[in-house]
Scaffold this motif. Sequence first.
Motif: not given
Length: 685
Positions: A261, A263, A272, A364, A367-368, A371, A375, A380, A382
């Motif tokens: 997993t 991104i 992640i 997280l 990710y935010e 992307v 999340p 998400m 992945v």
Amino acid sequence: MAGKNAVSESGKVRRVAVVGGGLAGLMTVIKLCEAGVPVDLFSLVPVKRSHSVCAQGGINASVNTKGEGDSPRVHFEETVLGGDFLAQQPPCLGMAEAAPSIVYLLDRMGVPFNRTPEGLLDFRRFGGTLYHRTAFAGATTGQQLLYALDEQVRRFETKDVEDNKGVVVPGEKMVRKFEFWDFVQLILDDHQVVRGLVAQDLKSMEIRAFSADAVCLATGGPGIIFGRSTQSTICTGIANAIAYKQGAIYGNGEFIQIHPTAIPGADKLRLISESARGEGGRVWVPKDPMDKRNPVEIPEKDRRFFLEDKYPLYKNLVPRDVASREIFAICYRENAGIMKRNEVYLDLTHIPEPVLRKKLAGILEIYEKFVGTDPYHNPMKVFPAVHYSMGGMWVDFERDARGSLKMGSPRNHSTNITGLYNVGESDYQYHGGNRLGANSLLSTIYGGMVTGPAMATYVDNLDRSSHDLPSTLFEKAQEREQKRYDKLASADGDENPYGLHQELGELMLRDCTIERHNKVLDTVITKIGEFEERYTNIACVDKGKKANQAVPFMRHLEGMLILARVIAEGARNRDECRGAHYKPDFDDKMKDAPNPIGRDDKNWLRSTLAKWGGRTGAQSKVEFIKAFDYQLGGQTVHCNDEVDVSLMELRKRDYTKKKAAFAKDADPAKKPEATTPAATTEASK
Ligand SMILES: Cc1cc2nc3c(=O)[nH]c(=O)nc-3n(C[C@H](O)[C@H](O)[C@H](O)COP(=O)(O)OP(=O)(O)OC[C@H]3O[C@@H](n4cnc5c(N)ncnc54)[C@H](O)[C@@H]3O)c2cc1C
């Protein structure tokens, strides 16, 4: 600090060198200093920026605070099974047994581990186990650990060296730190014994030789060979490539871990962590890949939880090699990824936001940020990514009577070059064919605790200190590297090194990762040869005299080409499926094999041992060997490619079973004997 032999016959401070300031390097330094051995510490970047700082999810230790019946023995067995039996068992046993005291040591050093409401250390689940075994500091565990060890090393930077009678040597401190220095060559004497190293200051570009009674490489993984990976941009594997070229044997190069997993990104693949699944994250795809609904509006009946369906016991926490292959199969074989793209959902939206903020905020946020989607309230997207190298420099070990490691033996973590040690992600011995999540931080720290004492013993037994050798040995090595630098700096061919690296990365990522096919690997190897030819026509794109980044990159590129060949040829040769090395063409053969665990272990339950075979023209040659001798303390040590499997019987590696098919004979009540003095440091007593 008085060492037994802190000062040489001619009165010089007898230093050893540690290259690498990640967790493995720093712990090795701490242990050396505690043994009274002064150290020169080198790092490409400030040690606090070493790649270890990126580690997210946690560190394993079977402390069993949740009363689940976990034990170091179970941890050991799951590590060996997770690694598909290719890991050397005695070091794994030592590591699993030392783990609880290592976590308590880190706790005493001030690592802010998450705790339960009762105030106990909290543990989460990770892949390949059913137990809560992973201690964590939110989702920034690596950073907390690295900063804690960095503080300990700083103490030694201010501590005076004392001579053998306890008298302070003026101006000499136990640790001298060289940050922004690039290790470029080992200095070997006529008997191929390590006597020091050459390094380059990446700011002034000064090239300098350093004498050292022993050298340890703790230089991390080689992920950047694959272009885009979850690893930091400095993870090129260059130090191992240099040592390999100078005679060190590389083990199991073909075993590269693909994390399920990450991104997907144009520049980099950001992880992640498995901790997201450890906290309950679920992997799924819509049953209709072209389902256009917002994923939160797709009801459960229209979702396909393919890991949970196939692995009802482990669910989303099967080992990484298994999970990555399943995601790959969904996307490539079935064309059933989200919108038929190479993406699946990793969903945390069913977990209350405050819990996620407490336990996973660190990842997280990543990710935010990258992307642009929240999340906490959206699943998400992945896909698997190159993440870790199980392979690395071959290192030795010495067993004690119980089968664990004999602490203080100079063989532990010794390479086949006398006086050269290797530890951390850059060595090969703890994770076999596949590393279990959260076992790397543990192996770096345990490895450092073993390597420091091993080097101290080696140094104590040296007849003559490198610091008393004639200066010509060092001057010549320095001159050699200066000439090489000057040649690269004035190179004006047609090949852009960054372009060449991009092509190498794309090739390796596409054709030498999750699934491997011999025909494709043949092409990869031919292509690597072409890249090596093109490298001879390279151009230096930076003519600056200070902080020149192009020449070091050209050096690293040469190393990446060398190791890419070791990886690709190792993969080509290994005609089986084991851990992260998966050849579909040989999968059926495994199923039919008469062996109880379903494959040809006579041929393949062996370490791949790669030896530099020089060059034919521009192309490097790899010799794969079965056995070799090396010299240590005046003795010849004979080694071969057999894996020490004496502590645990081979079992079928099947994570689909409803009941755990392993660790069944492990007795959780059986406490490990104290085998290791490892888990104390001066600061933590
Ligand atoms: C995103 C991410 C998350 C992870 N999370 C976890 C986790 O939660 N748990 C877990 O167990 N594992 C995790 N891992 C794996 C783990 O972080 C690494 O395997 C481990 O930190 C490696 O530590 P190390 O000390 O061996 O090397 P590193 O930390 O990579 O340090 C290498 C050192 O060598 C130096 N160096 C390299 N080459 C040279 C040179 N030529 N000259 C001078 N210095 C040099 C570097 O400057 C650096 O100081 C994660 C990995 C990634 C990519």
